[in-house]
Design a protein around this motif. Structure first.
Motif, PDB file in Angstrom:
ATOM      1  N   GLY A  58     -32.936  38.514 -23.334  1.00  0.00           N
ATOM      2  CA  GLY A  58     -32.946  39.225 -22.047  1.00  0.00           C
ATOM      3  C   GLY A  58     -33.065  38.272 -20.877  1.00  0.00           C
ATOM      4  N   GLN A  59     -33.888  37.248 -21.020  1.00  0.00           N
ATOM      5  CA  GLN A  59     -34.034  36.254 -19.960  1.00  0.00           C
ATOM      6  C   GLN A  59     -32.734  35.481 -19.754  1.00  0.00           C
ATOM      7  N   TYR A  60     -32.056  35.171 -20.853  1.00  0.00           N
ATOM      8  CA  TYR A  60     -30.775  34.469 -20.752  1.00  0.00           C
ATOM      9  C   TYR A  60     -29.748  35.341 -20.025  1.00  0.00           C
ATOM     10  N   LEU A  61     -29.676  36.622 -20.418  1.00  0.00           N
ATOM     11  CA  LEU A  61     -28.747  37.543 -19.765  1.00  0.00           C
ATOM     12  C   LEU A  61     -29.085  37.683 -18.288  1.00  0.00           C
ATOM     13  N   ASP A  62     -30.363  37.814 -17.981  1.00  0.00           N
ATOM     14  CA  ASP A  62     -30.785  37.934 -16.583  1.00  0.00           C
ATOM     15  C   ASP A  62     -30.358  36.704 -15.785  1.00  0.00           C
ATOM     16  N   LYS A  63     -30.538  35.528 -16.375  1.00  0.00           N
ATOM     17  CA  LYS A  63     -30.128  34.283 -15.696  1.00  0.00           C
ATOM     18  C   LYS A  63     -28.632  34.296 -15.402  1.00  0.00           C
ATOM     19  N   ARG A  64     -27.832  34.688 -16.395  1.00  0.00           N
ATOM     20  CA  ARG A  64     -26.375  34.715 -16.209  1.00  0.00           C
ATOM     21  C   ARG A  64     -25.979  35.758 -15.166  1.00  0.00           C
ATOM     22  N   VAL A  65     -26.615  36.915 -15.203  1.00  0.00           N
ATOM     23  CA  VAL A  65     -26.318  37.974 -14.231  1.00  0.00           C
ATOM     24  C   VAL A  65     -26.655  37.497 -12.821  1.00  0.00           C
ATOM     25  N   ARG A  66     -27.788  36.848 -12.672  1.00  0.00           N
ATOM     26  CA  ARG A  66     -28.189  36.350 -11.349  1.00  0.00           C
ATOM     27  C   ARG A  66     -27.215  35.272 -10.847  1.00  0.00           C
ATOM     28  N   GLU A  67     -26.755  34.403 -11.753  1.00  0.00           N
ATOM     29  CA  GLU A  67     -25.776  33.389 -11.367  1.00  0.00           C
ATOM     30  C   GLU A  67     -24.478  34.043 -10.892  1.00  0.00           C
ATOM     31  N   LEU A  68     -24.022  35.034 -11.639  1.00  0.00           N
ATOM     32  CA  LEU A  68     -22.800  35.742 -11.247  1.00  0.00           C
ATOM     33  C   LEU A  68     -22.986  36.479  -9.932  1.00  0.00           C
ATOM     34  N   SER A  69     -24.132  37.108  -9.790  1.00  0.00           N
ATOM     35  CA  SER A  69     -24.417  37.855  -8.564  1.00  0.00           C
ATOM     36  C   SER A  69     -24.366  36.925  -7.349  1.00  0.00           C
ATOM     37  N   ALA A  70     -24.880  35.715  -7.512  1.00  0.00           N
ATOM     38  CA  ALA A  70     -24.847  34.746  -6.415  1.00  0.00           C
ATOM     39  C   ALA A  70     -23.420  34.302  -6.112  1.00  0.00           C
ATOM     40  N   ARG A 124     -20.682  46.703 -13.446  1.00  0.00           N
ATOM     41  CA  ARG A 124     -19.625  45.681 -13.328  1.00  0.00           C
ATOM     42  C   ARG A 124     -20.223  44.287 -13.508  1.00  0.00           C
ATOM     43  N   LEU A 125     -21.395  44.063 -12.936  1.00  0.00           N
ATOM     44  CA  LEU A 125     -22.072  42.782 -13.063  1.00  0.00           C
ATOM     45  C   LEU A 125     -22.437  42.501 -14.521  1.00  0.00           C
ATOM     46  N   LEU A 126     -22.942  43.519 -15.209  1.00  0.00           N
ATOM     47  CA  LEU A 126     -23.286  43.350 -16.624  1.00  0.00           C
ATOM     48  C   LEU A 126     -22.031  43.120 -17.460  1.00  0.00           C
ATOM     49  N   LEU A 127     -20.938  43.794 -17.116  1.00  0.00           N
ATOM     50  CA  LEU A 127     -19.672  43.572 -17.828  1.00  0.00           C
ATOM     51  C   LEU A 127     -19.210  42.136 -17.635  1.00  0.00           C
ATOM     52  N   MET A 128     -19.257  41.674 -16.396  1.00  0.00           N
ATOM     53  CA  MET A 128     -18.822  40.304 -16.122  1.00  0.00           C
ATOM     54  C   MET A 128     -19.698  39.296 -16.865  1.00  0.00           C
ATOM     55  N   ALA A 129     -21.006  39.510 -16.861  1.00  0.00           N
ATOM     56  CA  ALA A 129     -21.925  38.613 -17.570  1.00  0.00           C
ATOM     57  C   ALA A 129     -21.635  38.648 -19.066  1.00  0.00           C
ATOM     58  N   GLY A 130     -21.391  39.826 -19.595  1.00  0.00           N
ATOM     59  CA  GLY A 130     -21.053  39.953 -21.012  1.00  0.00           C
ATOM     60  C   GLY A 130     -19.780  39.199 -21.354  1.00  0.00           C
ATOM     61  N   LEU A 131     -18.794  39.278 -20.488  1.00  0.00           N
ATOM     62  CA  LEU A 131     -17.535  38.562 -20.722  1.00  0.00           C
ATOM     63  C   LEU A 131     -17.725  37.042 -20.639  1.00  0.00           C
ATOM     64  N   VAL A 132     -18.546  36.595 -19.697  1.00  0.00           N
ATOM     65  CA  VAL A 132     -18.829  35.158 -19.584  1.00  0.00           C
ATOM     66  C   VAL A 132     -19.540  34.672 -20.847  1.00  0.00           C
ATOM     67  N   ILE A 133     -20.518  35.428 -21.297  1.00  0.00           N
ATOM     68  CA  ILE A 133     -21.259  35.052 -22.506  1.00  0.00           C
ATOM     69  C   ILE A 133     -20.353  35.121 -23.730  1.00  0.00           C
ATOM     70  N   SER A 185     -17.173  32.364 -27.822  1.00  0.00           N
ATOM     71  CA  SER A 185     -15.848  32.063 -28.377  1.00  0.00           C
ATOM     72  C   SER A 185     -15.612  30.557 -28.418  1.00  0.00           C
ATOM     73  N   ASP A 186     -15.962  29.862 -27.334  1.00  0.00           N
ATOM     74  CA  ASP A 186     -15.829  28.400 -27.298  1.00  0.00           C
ATOM     75  C   ASP A 186     -16.712  27.750 -28.358  1.00  0.00           C
ATOM     76  N   ALA A 187     -17.938  28.225 -28.470  1.00  0.00           N
ATOM     77  CA  ALA A 187     -18.867  27.657 -29.454  1.00  0.00           C
ATOM     78  C   ALA A 187     -18.356  27.889 -30.872  1.00  0.00           C
ATOM     79  N   MET A 188     -17.804  29.069 -31.130  1.00  0.00           N
ATOM     80  CA  MET A 188     -17.273  29.368 -32.460  1.00  0.00           C
ATOM     81  C   MET A 188     -16.056  28.486 -32.768  1.00  0.00           C
ATOM     82  N   ALA A 189     -15.214  28.245 -31.770  1.00  0.00           N
ATOM     83  CA  ALA A 189     -14.047  27.372 -31.958  1.00  0.00           C
ATOM     84  C   ALA A 189     -14.507  25.953 -32.265  1.00  0.00           C
TER      85      ALA A 189
END
Length: 119
Positions: A29-41, A50-59, A64-68
Motif C-alpha cells: 500500500g505504501q508503494y502504491l501510495d508513493k507511485r500515485v503521489r508521483e503521478l499526481s505531481a 483514473r489516477l489509480l488506473l494510471m498507477a496500476g499501469l505504471v506498476i 513486465s520489464d522485471a519479468m522480461a
C-alpha cells in the motif's frame, strides 16, 4: 481474516488479507501510495479512479520489464549451465587422455627398464 487499512492518496481503504500478511500488505500500500503521489505531481489533479488506473499501469509496466529481465537471466543461466556441462565433459575427456598417456609412458619405461635390467 485480518483487515488492514491502506492509505492511498489521502484515502483510507480497508483490505482483507491472509493471517501474517498484514505487514506485507501495508508495504504494498505504501508503494502504491508513493507511485500515485508521483503521478499526481506529474499529471495534476485527476479523478482517483483514473489516477489509480494510471498507477496500476505504471506498476504493471515495471513488472513486465522485471519479468522480461528475469526471463533473459534464466536464458543466460541455462546457457551458462550448458557451457559448464560441456566444459566438465571436455575436462573429463582430457583427464582420460592424460591418464592414457601416462599409462603408455609407464609401459614404455617399464619395457626399457626390463631391457636394461639383464645387462
Amino acid at each position: 481474516m485480518p483487515l488492514v487499512n491502506v492509505l492511498v492518496n489521502g484515502r483510507a481503504y480497508t483490505v482483507a488479507c491472509d493471517e501474517g500478511e498484514e505487514e506485507h500488505l501495508r508495504e504494498l500500500g505504501q508503494y502504491l501510495d508513493k507511485r500515485v503521489r508521483e503521478l499526481s505531481a506529474t499529471v495534476g489533479q485527476v479523478a482517483d479512479s483514473r489516477l489509480l488506473l494510471m498507477a496500476g499501469l505504471v506498476i504493471a509496466d515495471e513488472l513486465s520489464d522485471a519479468m522480461a529481465k528475469l526471463d533473459e537471466r534464466d536464458k543466460e543461466l541455462t546457457a551458462l549451465k550448458s557451457t559448464q556441462a560441456l566444459a566438465a565433459e571436455n575436462l573429463a575427456k582430457d583427464d582420460e587422455r592424460a591418464a592414457d598417456a601416462l599409462e603408455f609412458a609407464s609401459s614404455r619405461l617399464q619395457a626399457i627398464a626390463a631391457r636394461l635390467a639383464p645387462a
